[in-house]
Design an enzyme around this catalytic site. Structure first.
Site: not given
Ligand code: ARG
Length: 293
Positions: A185, A281
């Site tokens: 991300h 996050c």
């Molecule tokens: N386990 C989650 C996923 O893989 C973690 C999300 C992390 N969020 C972020 N905004 N980077 O989707």
């Protein structure tokens, strides 16, 4: 004769520019778990996180964020253990929410819950198409002045989802191509800060995207994060005015941020790193909800 006559006309413009407190949406970790593997951080960590420690760490983050902003809460839902990562709910600006369309079916069940929370809070919700995955603020970050929207193009957000965002807000979009699976991300490797600088891990981007970042930010505005800090989720930082809240970082990065005038608050978030997320996050930035105005 009184010299303290209140001149209402003169105070009006001042009142209208009084700063409003930043609002963040968070989701308590009562149902948080690592139940599946949809990013490299989750591999080997299925059911390996402690809910008790996670609750404690989340609470510290909640307290730190509450000290500089208002926090709204969305209720966790059974079957959606990743709902704590509210940054992925969507992207909001000026009362409009572009609701995420998750890439992985494992997270798609969160969409209706976030939709109804936003609608009840008075936001206008715009669905993004399933055919063009988009994971909200996790992959879309406004520049400090709000005129540019940096959008990740990688494992979660499709390049084809970017253009639709310019129809919702008057922004120029700069697409940034993510090439390291650990930084899946945009908010795991890139953070525009309030002083106009950017905190980022260059190796997470394609050569072209690195050049785009370098064209946008002058060398002095670029705070380059080492792999050690990047893997501690240093770029996953919550920044309000001069305060930065993030997971534990190296003393050298902390000193760098402090020398730029930032007040740094480190919150241990090891239980959430097991799911591939940290401070940023776990919050979603919002304009004041309509019902609170
Ligand atoms: N386990 C989650 C996923 O893989 C973690 C999300 C992390 N969020 C972020 N905004 N980077 O989707």
């Amino acid at each position: 004769m009184s010299t303290h006559t209140l001149d209402l006309a003169a105070t009006q413009p001042f009142l209208s520019v009084l700063p409003t407190r930043q609002v963040f949406l968070m989701c308590p970790p009562t149902l948080y778990d690592v139940n599946y593997v949809i990013n490299p951080w989750m591999a080997g960590n299925v059911h390996a996180s402690s809910r008790e420690r996670a609750a404690e760490q989340w609470h510290h983050l909640y307290q730190a964020v509450s000290s500089i902003a208002d926090v709204q809460l969305v209720e966790p839902q059974p079957g959606s253990p990743d709902m704590v990562f509210t940054a992925n709910a969507g992207l909001e600006r000026n009362g409009i929410v572009a609701l995420s369309s998750f890439f992985h079916p494992e997270r798609q069940g969160e969409e209706p819950h976030f939709r109804s929370w936003f609608q009840r809070a008075g936001y206008t919700v715009v669905d993004t198409p399933r055919s063009t995955p988009f994971e909200g603020e996790g992959d879309a970050l406004f520049s400090t002045d709000g005129s540019t929207l940096f959008v990740g193009e990688g494992p979660r957000t499709a390049h084809s989802s970017h253009h639709a965002l310019t129809t919702l807000w008057p922004v120029q979009v700069i697409s940034l191509h993510l090439i390291d699976p650990r930084f899946y991300h945009l908010d795991t490797c890139f953070a525009p800060l309030t002083d106009g600088s950017v905190l980022y891990f260059p190796e997470a981007f394609s050569a072209e995207s690195r050049a785009a970042i370098e064209a946008f930010y002058t060398p002095d505005q670029r705070i380059i994060v080492t792999e050690e800090d990047a893997t501690r989720f240093a770029c996953n930082a919550v920044n309000v005015d001069r305060t930065i809240i993030l997971n534990n970082i190296t003393p050298s990065l902390r000193t760098q941020l402090e020398s730029r005038g930032f007040h740094v608050i480190e919150v241990t978030l090891s239980e959430f790193l097991k799911a591939g997320g940290a401070a940023k996050c776990l919050v979603m930035k919002l304009s004041t909800p309509a019902h609170l105005q």
